[in-house]
Design a protein around this motif. Structure first.
Motif, short mmCIF file in Angstrom:
data_model
loop_
_atom_site.label_atom_id
_atom_site.label_comp_id
_atom_site.label_asym_id
_atom_site.label_seq_id
_atom_site.Cartn_x
_atom_site.Cartn_y
_atom_site.Cartn_z
N VAL A 48 32.73 54.73 45.78
CA VAL A 48 31.87 54.28 44.69
C VAL A 48 32.61 53.35 43.72
O VAL A 48 32.01 52.42 43.19
N THR A 49 33.89 53.59 43.52
CA THR A 49 34.66 52.68 42.65
C THR A 49 34.72 51.30 43.27
O THR A 49 34.49 50.28 42.59
N LEU A 50 35.02 51.24 44.55
CA LEU A 50 35.07 49.94 45.23
C LEU A 50 33.69 49.30 45.25
O LEU A 50 33.57 48.08 45.04
N ALA A 51 32.64 50.08 45.47
CA ALA A 51 31.29 49.54 45.45
C ALA A 51 30.97 48.91 44.10
O ALA A 51 30.43 47.80 44.03
N ARG A 52 31.34 49.59 43.02
CA ARG A 52 31.08 49.07 41.67
C ARG A 52 31.86 47.78 41.43
O ARG A 52 31.33 46.81 40.87
N LEU A 53 33.12 47.76 41.85
CA LEU A 53 33.93 46.55 41.67
C LEU A 53 33.35 45.37 42.45
O LEU A 53 33.30 44.25 41.94
N LEU A 54 32.90 45.63 43.66
CA LEU A 54 32.32 44.55 44.47
C LEU A 54 30.99 44.07 43.89
O LEU A 54 30.72 42.87 43.86
N ALA A 55 30.18 45.00 43.41
CA ALA A 55 28.90 44.62 42.80
C ALA A 55 29.14 43.73 41.58
O ALA A 55 28.44 42.73 41.39
N LEU A 56 30.14 44.07 40.78
CA LEU A 56 30.46 43.26 39.60
C LEU A 56 30.92 41.85 39.97
O LEU A 56 30.80 40.93 39.18
N ARG A 57 31.44 41.71 41.17
CA ARG A 57 31.91 40.41 41.64
C ARG A 57 30.84 39.68 42.45
O ARG A 57 31.10 38.67 43.09
N GLY A 58 29.62 40.22 42.45
CA GLY A 58 28.52 39.57 43.15
C GLY A 58 28.47 39.84 44.64
O GLY A 58 27.65 39.27 45.35
N ARG A 59 29.30 40.71 45.11
CA ARG A 59 29.35 41.03 46.54
C ARG A 59 28.47 42.26 46.80
O ARG A 59 28.92 43.33 47.17
N LYS A 60 27.19 42.05 46.58
CA LYS A 60 26.23 43.15 46.55
C LYS A 60 25.99 43.78 47.92
O LYS A 60 25.84 45.00 48.00
#
Length: 186
Positions: A48-60
């Motif tokens: 979930v941490t990696l998912a949040r970081l990727l979402a913040l970078r537009g890598r949805k």
């Protein structure tokens, strides 16, 4: 450490934690991705941490996949907020039914997430508008009748009068004619 043991997933995971503390978020993403590439058996928080970081970078799309993988491998650790975050990403992608399902799980896990309840009602409302625009009056009426939380946030609630169904922004008569309308202050 990872230079000496480049195949140690735990080492990359630990490195990612240190990089987070140093606010080196791009490096943190790389370390967590490396840990996952070496072993899928990672703690729920890493997914979930990696998912949040990727979402913040537009890598949805990648974020969605990671949330789903994390939930699969660690269902007992799953938290409502992460399910709600996944639901938001799915909604943005246009996967409305899947988003609704994930918002419901979020509320089961964390009933205090009132904003997730609001998101469910907003998605239902939007489905009703889509049905209306497609000329499917019956389904639109059904969707709007299920919207409850959102109604209270509008000055003009849904109501039925004579041969018309009226709700915020739209009104239609049972012959299928509709018109756009806006509540006061919008």
């Amino acid at each position: 450490y990872v230079a000496q043991f480049p195949k140690d997933a735990d080492g990359y995971r630990a490195l990612g934690v240190v990089q987070e503390q140093q606010q080196n978020f791009d490096e943190q993403v790389e370390s967590y991705q490396k840990a996952l590439s070496l072993s899928d058996e990672q703690p729920y928080w890493l997914y979930v941490t990696l998912a949040r970081l990727l979402a913040l970078r537009g890598r949805k799309a990648e974020a969605i996949e990671l949330y789903q993988r994390g939930f699969k491998c660690s269902r007992h650790e799953a938290d409502g907020l992460s399910y709600a975050e996944l639901a938001r990403l799915l909604s943005e992608r246009g996967s409305t039914e899947e988003a609704l399902d994930n918002y419901r799980v979020a509320l089961e896990l964390t009933p205090s997430l009132d904003w997730a309840r609001f998101c469910i009602e907003t998605l239902r409302y939007n489905q009703g508008v889509a049905c209306l625009m497609a000329g499917d009056i019956e389904d639109a009426e059904c969707m709007f009748s299920n919207v409850e939380q959102v109604k209270s946030s509008w000055e003009t609630p849904v109501w039925f009068e004579n041969e018309k169904t009226v709700w915020p922004y739209y009104q239609f008569d049972h012959a299928g004619k509709f018109e756009e309308r806006k509540p006061a202050g919008v």
